[in-house]
Design a protein around this motif. Structure first.
Motif, PDB file in Angstrom:
ATOM      1  N   HIS A  92       0.832  -1.201   0.000  1.00 19.64           N
ATOM      2  CA  HIS A  92       0.000   0.000   0.000  1.00 19.64           C
ATOM      3  C   HIS A  92       0.871   1.258   0.000  1.00 19.64           C
ATOM      4  O   HIS A  92       0.641   2.187  -0.787  1.00 19.64           O
ATOM      5  N   ALA A  93       1.883   1.268   0.856  1.00 25.08           N
ATOM      6  CA  ALA A  93       2.771   2.435   0.952  1.00 25.08           C
ATOM      7  C   ALA A  93       3.575   2.637  -0.323  1.00 25.08           C
ATOM      8  O   ALA A  93       3.810   3.775  -0.747  1.00 25.08           O
ATOM      9  N   SER A  94       4.002   1.543  -0.948  1.00 27.09           N
ATOM     10  CA  SER A  94       4.824   1.669  -2.162  1.00 27.09           C
ATOM     11  C   SER A  94       4.074   2.379  -3.275  1.00 27.09           C
ATOM     12  O   SER A  94       4.660   3.163  -4.032  1.00 27.09           O
ATOM     13  N   ALA A  95       2.761   2.111  -3.382  1.00 22.83           N
ATOM     14  CA  ALA A  95       1.977   2.744  -4.435  1.00 22.83           C
ATOM     15  C   ALA A  95       1.844   4.245  -4.199  1.00 22.83           C
ATOM     16  O   ALA A  95       2.020   5.051  -5.115  1.00 22.83           O
ATOM     17  N   PHE A  96       1.554   4.626  -2.965  1.00 23.94           N
ATOM     18  CA  PHE A  96       1.358   6.048  -2.667  1.00 23.94           C
ATOM     19  C   PHE A  96       2.678   6.811  -2.674  1.00 23.94           C
ATOM     20  O   PHE A  96       2.765   7.911  -3.232  1.00 23.94           O
ATOM     21  N   LEU A  97       3.706   6.235  -2.061  1.00 29.63           N
ATOM     22  CA  LEU A  97       5.007   6.910  -2.060  1.00 29.63           C
ATOM     23  C   LEU A  97       5.592   6.965  -3.469  1.00 29.63           C
ATOM     24  O   LEU A  97       6.222   7.965  -3.850  1.00 29.63           O
ATOM     25  N   GLY A  98       5.393   5.899  -4.237  1.00 30.82           N
ATOM     26  CA  GLY A  98       5.871   5.903  -5.618  1.00 30.82           C
ATOM     27  C   GLY A  98       5.255   7.024  -6.434  1.00 30.82           C
ATOM     28  O   GLY A  98       5.928   7.702  -7.212  1.00 30.82           O
ATOM     29  N   GLU A  99       3.959   7.258  -6.232  1.00 33.70           N
ATOM     30  CA  GLU A  99       3.279   8.327  -6.964  1.00 33.70           C
ATOM     31  C   GLU A  99       3.704   9.707  -6.458  1.00 33.70           C
ATOM     32  O   GLU A  99       3.856  10.649  -7.250  1.00 33.70           O
ATOM     33  N   ILE A 100       3.913   9.827  -5.152  1.00 25.43           N
ATOM     34  CA  ILE A 100       4.402  11.094  -4.601  1.00 25.43           C
ATOM     35  C   ILE A 100       5.761  11.435  -5.197  1.00 25.43           C
ATOM     36  O   ILE A 100       6.019  12.568  -5.632  1.00 25.43           O
ATOM     37  N   TRP A 101       6.649  10.450  -5.226  1.00 28.07           N
ATOM     38  CA  TRP A 101       7.999  10.700  -5.724  1.00 28.07           C
ATOM     39  C   TRP A 101       8.031  10.848  -7.235  1.00 28.07           C
ATOM     40  O   TRP A 101       8.877  11.568  -7.773  1.00 28.07           O
ATOM     41  N   ARG A 102       7.112  10.193  -7.934  1.00 26.69           N
ATOM     42  CA  ARG A 102       7.005  10.404  -9.379  1.00 26.69           C
ATOM     43  C   ARG A 102       6.680  11.862  -9.662  1.00 26.69           C
ATOM     44  O   ARG A 102       7.283  12.506 -10.536  1.00 26.69           O
ATOM     45  N   GLY A 103       5.731  12.411  -8.918  1.00 23.82           N
ATOM     46  CA  GLY A 103       5.393  13.812  -9.088  1.00 23.82           C
ATOM     47  C   GLY A 103       6.559  14.728  -8.771  1.00 23.82           C
ATOM     48  O   GLY A 103       6.785  15.737  -9.452  1.00 23.82           O
ATOM     49  N   ALA A 104       7.327  14.381  -7.727  1.00 23.71           N
ATOM     50  CA  ALA A 104       8.480  15.198  -7.354  1.00 23.71           C
ATOM     51  C   ALA A 104       9.577  15.127  -8.421  1.00 23.71           C
ATOM     52  O   ALA A 104      10.213  16.141  -8.744  1.00 23.71           O
ATOM     53  N   ILE A 105       9.787  13.936  -8.974  1.00 23.55           N
ATOM     54  CA  ILE A 105      10.796  13.787 -10.036  1.00 23.55           C
ATOM     55  C   ILE A 105      10.423  14.638 -11.247  1.00 23.55           C
ATOM     56  O   ILE A 105      11.259  15.337 -11.818  1.00 23.55           O
ATOM     57  N   GLU A 106       9.155  14.590 -11.614  1.00 23.84           N
ATOM     58  CA  GLU A 106       8.716  15.358 -12.775  1.00 23.84           C
ATOM     59  C   GLU A 106       8.653  16.857 -12.496  1.00 23.84           C
ATOM     60  O   GLU A 106       8.610  17.660 -13.431  1.00 23.84           O
ATOM     61  N   ALA A 107       8.654  17.235 -11.199  1.00 23.90           N
ATOM     62  CA  ALA A 107       8.637  18.654 -10.842  1.00 23.90           C
ATOM     63  C   ALA A 107      10.018  19.294 -10.899  1.00 23.90           C
ATOM     64  O   ALA A 107      10.125  20.525 -10.886  1.00 23.90           O
ATOM     65  N   VAL A 108      11.058  18.482 -10.943  1.00 27.16           N
ATOM     66  CA  VAL A 108      12.414  19.025 -11.074  1.00 27.16           C
ATOM     67  C   VAL A 108      12.519  19.719 -12.430  1.00 27.16           C
ATOM     68  O   VAL A 108      12.128  19.127 -13.450  1.00 27.16           O
ATOM     69  N   PRO A 109      13.006  20.949 -12.471  1.00 28.25           N
ATOM     70  CA  PRO A 109      13.061  21.686 -13.746  1.00 28.25           C
ATOM     71  C   PRO A 109      13.759  20.906 -14.857  1.00 28.25           C
ATOM     72  O   PRO A 109      14.781  20.252 -14.625  1.00 28.25           O
ATOM     73  N   LYS A 110      13.182  20.962 -16.053  1.00 24.44           N
ATOM     74  CA  LYS A 110      13.736  20.226 -17.190  1.00 24.44           C
ATOM     75  C   LYS A 110      15.146  20.676 -17.528  1.00 24.44           C
ATOM     76  O   LYS A 110      15.932  19.924 -18.109  1.00 24.44           O
ATOM     77  N   GLY A 111      15.470  21.916 -17.163  1.00 23.66           N
ATOM     78  CA  GLY A 111      16.812  22.411 -17.435  1.00 23.66           C
ATOM     79  C   GLY A 111      17.900  21.594 -16.766  1.00 23.66           C
ATOM     80  O   GLY A 111      19.025  21.516 -17.270  1.00 23.66           O
ATOM     81  N   GLN A 112      17.561  20.974 -15.609  1.00 24.11           N
ATOM     82  CA  GLN A 112      18.539  20.124 -14.923  1.00 24.11           C
ATOM     83  C   GLN A 112      18.906  18.926 -15.800  1.00 24.11           C
ATOM     84  O   GLN A 112      20.077  18.567 -15.929  1.00 24.11           O
ATOM     85  N   ASP A 129      22.199  11.329  -8.887  1.00 20.35           N
ATOM     86  CA  ASP A 129      23.065  12.421  -8.422  1.00 20.35           C
ATOM     87  C   ASP A 129      22.469  13.801  -8.647  1.00 20.35           C
ATOM     88  O   ASP A 129      22.833  14.749  -7.953  1.00 20.35           O
ATOM     89  N   VAL A 130      21.575  13.919  -9.622  1.00 21.64           N
ATOM     90  CA  VAL A 130      21.031  15.232  -9.964  1.00 21.64           C
ATOM     91  C   VAL A 130      19.555  15.346  -9.600  1.00 21.64           C
ATOM     92  O   VAL A 130      19.146  16.232  -8.852  1.00 21.64           O
ATOM     93  N   ILE A 131      18.744  14.430 -10.135  1.00 19.78           N
ATOM     94  CA  ILE A 131      17.294  14.569  -9.998  1.00 19.78           C
ATOM     95  C   ILE A 131      16.779  14.108  -8.634  1.00 19.78           C
ATOM     96  O   ILE A 131      16.014  14.813  -7.968  1.00 19.78           O
ATOM     97  N   MET A 132      17.182  12.918  -8.183  1.00 15.55           N
ATOM     98  CA  MET A 132      16.625  12.347  -6.959  1.00 15.55           C
ATOM     99  C   MET A 132      16.862  13.202  -5.714  1.00 15.55           C
ATOM    100  O   MET A 132      15.943  13.358  -4.891  1.00 15.55           O
ATOM    101  N   PRO A 133      18.068  13.770  -5.509  1.00 17.66           N
ATOM    102  CA  PRO A 133      18.236  14.625  -4.316  1.00 17.66           C
ATOM    103  C   PRO A 133      17.279  15.814  -4.299  1.00 17.66           C
ATOM    104  O   PRO A 133      16.744  16.176  -3.239  1.00 17.66           O
ATOM    105  N   GLN A 134      17.054  16.428  -5.470  1.00 15.78           N
ATOM    106  CA  GLN A 134      16.115  17.552  -5.534  1.00 15.78           C
ATOM    107  C   GLN A 134      14.678  17.068  -5.354  1.00 15.78           C
ATOM    108  O   GLN A 134      13.869  17.717  -4.675  1.00 15.78           O
ATOM    109  N   ALA A 135      14.362  15.927  -5.952  1.00 15.11           N
ATOM    110  CA  ALA A 135      13.008  15.379  -5.826  1.00 15.11           C
ATOM    111  C   ALA A 135      12.705  15.005  -4.376  1.00 15.11           C
ATOM    112  O   ALA A 135      11.578  15.170  -3.904  1.00 15.11           O
ATOM    113  N   PHE A 136      13.714  14.500  -3.673  1.00 15.99           N
ATOM    114  CA  PHE A 136      13.517  14.130  -2.267  1.00 15.99           C
ATOM    115  C   PHE A 136      13.092  15.345  -1.447  1.00 15.99           C
ATOM    116  O   PHE A 136      12.161  15.273  -0.635  1.00 15.99           O
TER     117      PHE A 136
END
Length: 214
Positions: A92-112, A129-136
């Motif tokens: 249950h948690a994997s589905a919700f956290l996965g979707e939360i983090w998917r949104g955060a990954i896609e929110a990182v500016p495309k310029g990165q 090294d670039v996207i995940m730390p900002q998405a976190f």
């Protein structure tokens, strides 16, 4: 309510914390995998992640607990009750956290991503090294908010007979016939756990909003 009953409630509280920790840690590990699958360039991998998220977000947690608790033994998996409940909560948690983090990954500016491509970074290095730390950082308020919901959601384990805090409260109430007192104490215990987390999540959100406004 005496010392013995309070001790029993504290034992139930301990199991509530164990289940929450199991589900949250397991959800973090599997949620990262789900999020990476969700943003994969391979269509089949994306569809599998979408199906997983849809399944666990689109069905009640109670039903998922029933399936894990009663269904896994029918498939030959002889698991203790805490393990079956932990598996259901983790999925249950994997589905919700996965979707939360998917949104955060896609929110990182495309310029990165474009800058990393220009530097010739490998896809793995780009992501971790670039996207995940900002998405976190972006996902932290929502992640804390989900942790509060997960902690309260462990109370549904009482329906399948697992003795966590809510179930322990029901047993004590049936023994001493003081439901208002017992569940008042149970509610106070949940409040003592959830309220600080909620405050922490709001504080993080305010700090992030202030940082973006500068």
């Amino acid at each position: 309510m005496g010392y013995q009953e309070l001790t029993y409630l504290l034992q139930g509280l301990g199991w509530t914390l164990v289940l929450t920790a199991m589900a949250f840690v397991g959800g973090i590990i599997s949620g990262v995998i789900v999020a990476l699958m969700r943003v994969s360039r391979i269509a089949l991998v994306r569809y599998i992640a979408i199906g997983w998220i849809g399944l666990f977000q689109g069905t009640p947690l109670l039903m998922q607990l029933f399936v894990a608790y009663f269904g896994l033994p029918l498939l030959g998996f002889d698991l203790p009750g805490w393990a079956a409940v932990g598996i259901a909560l983790t999925a249950h948690a994997s589905a919700f956290l996965g979707e939360i983090w998917r949104g955060a990954i896609e929110a990182v500016p495309k310029g990165q991503t474009e800058a990393a491509d220009a530097l010739g970074l490998h896809t793995r290095s780009l992501m971790f090294d670039v996207i995940m730390p900002q998405a976190f950082k972006l996902s932290l308020p929502a992640t804390v908010g989900f942790l509060v919901q997960l902690l309260k959601g462990t109370s549904l384990a009482a329906i399948v007979g697992f003795i966590e805090l809510t179930r322990a409260g029901s047993i004590v109430s049936n023994q001493i016939y003081q439901p208002l007192l017992v569940f008042g104490v149970v509610g106070a215990m949940y409040f003592a756990m959830c309220w600080p987390l909620s405050l922490w999540g709001r504080r993080i959100e305010r700090r992030m909003s202030a940082g973006l406004a500068r």
